[in-house]
Design a protein around this motif. Sequence first.
Motif, short mmCIF file in Angstrom:
data_model
loop_
_atom_site.label_atom_id
_atom_site.label_comp_id
_atom_site.label_asym_id
_atom_site.label_seq_id
_atom_site.Cartn_x
_atom_site.Cartn_y
_atom_site.Cartn_z
N CYS A 268 0.87 -1.18 0.00
CA CYS A 268 0.00 0.00 0.00
C CYS A 268 0.90 1.23 0.00
O CYS A 268 1.67 1.43 0.94
CB CYS A 268 -0.89 0.01 1.23
SG CYS A 268 -1.94 -1.44 1.38
N LEU A 269 0.79 2.03 -1.04
CA LEU A 269 1.66 3.20 -1.18
C LEU A 269 0.86 4.48 -1.07
O LEU A 269 -0.23 4.60 -1.62
CB LEU A 269 2.38 3.18 -2.52
CG LEU A 269 3.21 1.95 -2.83
CD1 LEU A 269 3.87 2.09 -4.18
CD2 LEU A 269 4.25 1.73 -1.76
N LYS A 270 1.43 5.43 -0.38
CA LYS A 270 0.84 6.76 -0.24
C LYS A 270 1.88 7.77 -0.70
O LYS A 270 3.00 7.79 -0.20
CB LYS A 270 0.47 7.01 1.22
CG LYS A 270 -0.01 8.39 1.54
CD LYS A 270 -1.47 8.50 1.25
CE LYS A 270 -1.99 9.87 1.69
NZ LYS A 270 -3.27 10.13 1.07
N PHE A 271 1.53 8.57 -1.70
CA PHE A 271 2.42 9.61 -2.18
C PHE A 271 2.04 10.91 -1.47
O PHE A 271 0.88 11.30 -1.48
CB PHE A 271 2.30 9.80 -3.70
CG PHE A 271 2.98 8.72 -4.47
CD1 PHE A 271 4.27 8.87 -4.93
CD2 PHE A 271 2.31 7.54 -4.76
CE1 PHE A 271 4.89 7.87 -5.64
CE2 PHE A 271 2.92 6.52 -5.48
CZ PHE A 271 4.22 6.70 -5.92
N GLU A 272 3.03 11.53 -0.87
CA GLU A 272 2.80 12.80 -0.20
C GLU A 272 3.43 13.88 -1.04
O GLU A 272 4.60 13.79 -1.40
CB GLU A 272 3.43 12.76 1.19
CG GLU A 272 3.12 13.96 2.02
CD GLU A 272 3.68 13.83 3.41
OE1 GLU A 272 4.91 14.03 3.56
OE2 GLU A 272 2.91 13.48 4.31
#
Length: 76
Positions: A66-70
Amino acid sequence: MHEKIEDRPFLKEFIKAISEQDQTLSEILSIFHRYSDCVICNKMDNGEFDYLIYFSDGLPDAYMYCLKFENCCHLL
């Protein structure tokens, strides 16, 4: 007693990449594709993470990432 831990080249490369700033989704996916042609990447709209990426055949591993780009450039 020490267990021998299996070397996991994909995981090493993935962890190195996400620890660096300014990685793009394309760069992360290229790592997955170096290890398999069975890569699934789903864009998510749940507020917790942006993408769910995994190997559909479970190789080289059966984990779901699960990837979250900030700010569109840094992975959390």
